[in-house]
Motif scaffolding. Structure first.
Motif, PDB file in Angstrom:
ATOM      1  N   PRO A  54       0.810  -1.228   0.000  1.00 22.79           N
ATOM      2  CA  PRO A  54       0.000   0.000   0.000  1.00 22.79           C
ATOM      3  C   PRO A  54       0.838   1.271   0.000  1.00 22.79           C
ATOM      4  CG  PRO A  54      -1.010  -1.605   1.440  1.00 22.79           C
ATOM      5  CD  PRO A  54       0.309  -2.182   1.016  1.00 22.79           C
ATOM      6  N   PHE A  55       2.008   1.235   0.640  1.00 26.21           N
ATOM      7  CA  PHE A  55       2.885   2.418   0.605  1.00 26.21           C
ATOM      8  C   PHE A  55       3.439   2.631  -0.797  1.00 26.21           C
ATOM      9  CE2 PHE A  55       7.320   3.876   0.607  1.00 26.21           C
ATOM     10  CZ  PHE A  55       7.154   5.170   1.097  1.00 26.21           C
TER      11      PHE A  55
ATOM     12  N   GLY B 243       1.098   4.034  -3.336  1.00 26.10           N
ATOM     13  CA  GLY B 243       0.560   5.351  -3.043  1.00 26.10           C
ATOM     14  C   GLY B 243      -0.769   5.338  -2.311  1.00 26.10           C
ATOM     15  N   MET B 244      -1.137   4.184  -1.752  1.00 32.57           N
ATOM     16  CA  MET B 244      -2.394   4.080  -1.023  1.00 32.57           C
ATOM     17  C   MET B 244      -2.274   4.634   0.391  1.00 32.57           C
ATOM     18  SD  MET B 244      -3.237   0.199  -2.247  1.00 32.57           S
ATOM     19  CE  MET B 244      -4.508  -0.072  -0.980  1.00 32.57           C
ATOM     20  N   SER B 245      -1.058   4.645   0.936  1.00 29.20           N
ATOM     21  CA  SER B 245      -0.824   5.138   2.282  1.00 29.20           C
ATOM     22  C   SER B 245       0.594   5.691   2.356  1.00 29.20           C
ATOM     23  CB  SER B 245      -1.044   4.015   3.308  1.00 29.20           C
ATOM     24  OG  SER B 245      -1.377   4.543   4.571  1.00 29.20           O
TER      25      SER B 245
ATOM     26  N   LEU C 252      -3.181  -2.502  11.623  1.00 30.69           N
ATOM     27  CA  LEU C 252      -2.650  -2.238  10.290  1.00 30.69           C
ATOM     28  C   LEU C 252      -3.639  -1.421   9.470  1.00 30.69           C
ATOM     29  CD1 LEU C 252      -0.155  -3.189   8.421  1.00 30.69           C
ATOM     30  CD2 LEU C 252      -1.851  -4.734   7.405  1.00 30.69           C
ATOM     31  N   TYR C 253      -4.902  -1.815   9.494  1.00 28.84           N
ATOM     32  CA  TYR C 253      -5.921  -1.121   8.706  1.00 28.84           C
ATOM     33  C   TYR C 253      -6.181   0.300   9.226  1.00 28.84           C
ATOM     34  CZ  TYR C 253      -7.207  -5.413   6.194  1.00 28.84           C
ATOM     35  OH  TYR C 253      -7.204  -6.523   5.404  1.00 28.84           O
ATOM     36  N   ILE C 254      -6.176   0.452  10.531  1.00 32.05           N
ATOM     37  CA  ILE C 254      -6.412   1.788  11.113  1.00 32.05           C
ATOM     38  C   ILE C 254      -5.328   2.765  10.663  1.00 32.05           C
ATOM     39  CG2 ILE C 254      -6.382   3.095  13.270  1.00 32.05           C
ATOM     40  CD1 ILE C 254      -7.834   0.682  14.556  1.00 32.05           C
ATOM     41  N   VAL C 255      -4.059   2.333  10.764  1.00 31.68           N
ATOM     42  CA  VAL C 255      -2.957   3.213  10.349  1.00 31.68           C
ATOM     43  C   VAL C 255      -3.024   3.469   8.843  1.00 31.68           C
ATOM     44  CG1 VAL C 255      -0.452   3.491  10.241  1.00 31.68           C
ATOM     45  CG2 VAL C 255      -1.498   2.425  12.243  1.00 31.68           C
ATOM     46  N   MET C 256      -3.396   2.438   8.069  1.00 31.88           N
ATOM     47  CA  MET C 256      -3.512   2.598   6.621  1.00 31.88           C
ATOM     48  C   MET C 256      -4.523   3.686   6.271  1.00 31.88           C
ATOM     49  SD  MET C 256      -4.698  -0.178   3.721  1.00 31.88           S
ATOM     50  CE  MET C 256      -3.627  -1.467   4.352  1.00 31.88           C
TER      51      MET C 256
END
Length: 223
Positions: free
Chosen positions: A164-165, A168-170, A215-219
């Motif tokens: 995801p990083f 460019g998703m997070s 993981l999802y919360i930080v994302m």
């Protein structure tokens, strides 16, 4: 479908169907009604793509994964497909398409399930054996294959969780968090695979249920 085998396991015998608090026809009617309403809602108010994905999850879980649990250890891998579809449904609902970002979301949850469910199977191997459910720790009591899968899937999860990083998703905070959480998850997985104890399997289970939402919360917060 599983009410008779559920009667044989301590962890499930008090559920409504095996305990006789709910009749099978009533449960079937309720399941068909809610599934139908859910599919209609997705098709009409979201989009047909999400409805088809929901239908695929429903059919593969109920008609493939569930009956295969008493036939083959491959049930875990087969069940991981419908188990990993919810974030892909969310992606399809928001974008009305299937793309690489959705595939990454699917991949994270798919890989996460193996250490998670193998930990549960290690903890309740005796229960599963009584019900003739072919979880890997039941079929191979030495836990060699179980241990290899726990480590292997936890190791594969690490690079996939970083995507995801790079897509460019997070952002950078997510990258750091994914590395930290992945290292913690992998360490716990390796420790459980080495000791093969139910106590460490429980620790791995607890780690897994904290890892995923964090993981999802930080994302989301760093998107």
């Amino acid at each position: 479908l599983e009410r008779e085998s559920d009667k044989l396991m301590r962890r499930t015998l008090r559920r409504p169907l095996p305990a006789g608090k709910l009749s099978a026809p009533s449960a079937l009617l309720f399941g068909l009604l809610t599934a139908s309403l859910g599919e209609i809602y997705l098709a009409v108010f979201v989009n047909p793509l999400t409805a088809w994905l929901g239908f695929a999850a429903l059919v593969s879980y109920v008609l493939m994964y569930t009956p295969l649990k008493q036939r083959t250890t491959l049930c875990t891998a087969i069940g991981a497909f419908p188990g990993a579809l919810p974030p892909l449904l969310g992606w399809a609902a928001a974008s009305n398409e299937l793309s690489l970002g959705g595939a990454v979301m699917f991949g994270i949850l798919f890989l996460w399930q193996f250490p998670h469910f193998h930990a549960i199977a290690m903890m309740y191997a005796d229960d599963y054996a009584r019900a003739n459910i072919k979880m890997l720790p039941v079929v191979e009591p030495d836990l060699k294959s179980t241990s290899l899968q726990i480590i292997g899937y936890a190791a594969l999860l690490m690079p996939v969780s970083l995507l995801p990083f790079f897509l460019g998703m997070s952002g950078w905070v997510y990258l750091f968090a994914a590395l930290l959480l992945g290292t913690w998850f992998l360490y716990t997985s390796i420790n459980t695979a080495c000791t093969k104890t139910k106590a460490d399997a429980r620790t791995l289970l607890k780690t897994s249920v904290m890892y995923l939402p964090l993981l999802y919360i930080v994302m989301v917060l760093n998107s």
